[in-house]
Design a protein around this motif. Structure first.
Motif: not given
Length: 212
Positions: A62, A67-70, A72-73, A76, A88
């Motif tokens: 980070y 990228p944050q979406d990558r 976050a995946a 998860d 989070e």
């Protein structure tokens, strides 16, 4: 038997010596494997360490601009559900504190008493006249502030930064009073522990490390 001349003193091996000189002797002079960890469950202890390492990698990526979406995946999909919760909380609480130039996973060294001291920092933020060290912790139990103050890491990291941080700040001089050590505790995201440094602490620590 003596330590080799190119031996690096770190917060880890110095803490070993403080906790148990014989353990230091076995590990770093005889290179003998220390007996099994004295914990309730060594396997669980190892798993917690691996979980912490994966979380550290997420933060490192980070801070380096992944990228944050990558990320976050990845959080998860982690087999430990704590990772997603910690992630989070990290995004909710930590980014507002990250003003300044970022030095991620940075190694600094200095010499003392003819030996080299080495520290690897999770993050150093340089903002005008302030240098803020951040270290990410994932242990469930919140450590007491007085306990953290006595840990080798809390003393060695600002000590080395005082002596070697000019390479980051492009300055000929750094004062210990400009430095703070900050622990962000993933299970306690709203209450980081901040330990300001000082010239007096620097002088005490110099004598302490010379003694070790």
């Amino acid at each position: 038997m003596k330590l080799p001349e190119d031996f690096d003193f770190t917060q880890s091996n110095l803490q070993d010596y403080v906790d148990c000189p014989y353990r230091f002797y076995l590990r770093y002079i005889l290179h003998t494997k220390w007996p099994a960890l004295v914990v309730d469950d060594a396997i669980d202890f190892e798993k917690r360490g691996q979980t912490g390492a994966r979380f550290h990698r997420l933060i490192q990526q980070y801070l380096l601009g992944v990228p944050q979406d990558r990320l976050a995946a990845l959080a998860d999909a982690d087999p430990n559900p704590d990772i997603a919760l910690w992630w989070e909380d990290f995004l909710r609480h930590v980014p507002p504190w990250l003003a300044g130039d970022r030095f991620v996973e940075t190694i600094l060294t200095t010499h003392l008493g003819g030996y080299r001291l080495l520290a690897k920092y999770d993050l150093i933020l340089v903002d005008e006249d302030q240098l803020n060290i951040f270290d990410w912790k994932t242990s469930q139990k919140r450590p007491r502030k007085d306990w953290l103050l006595e840990r080798v890491q809390s003393r060695l990291y600002p000590f080395i930064l005082t002596r070697a941080g000019t390479t980051l700040k492009n300055s000929s001089d750094i004062h210990a009073d400009q430095i703070s050590m900050n622990y962000w505790l993933a299970p306690h995201p709203e209450t980081p522990v901040t330990l300001p440094y000082s010239q007096k602490a620097y002088e005490v620590d110099q004598a302490y490390f010379m003694g070790l």
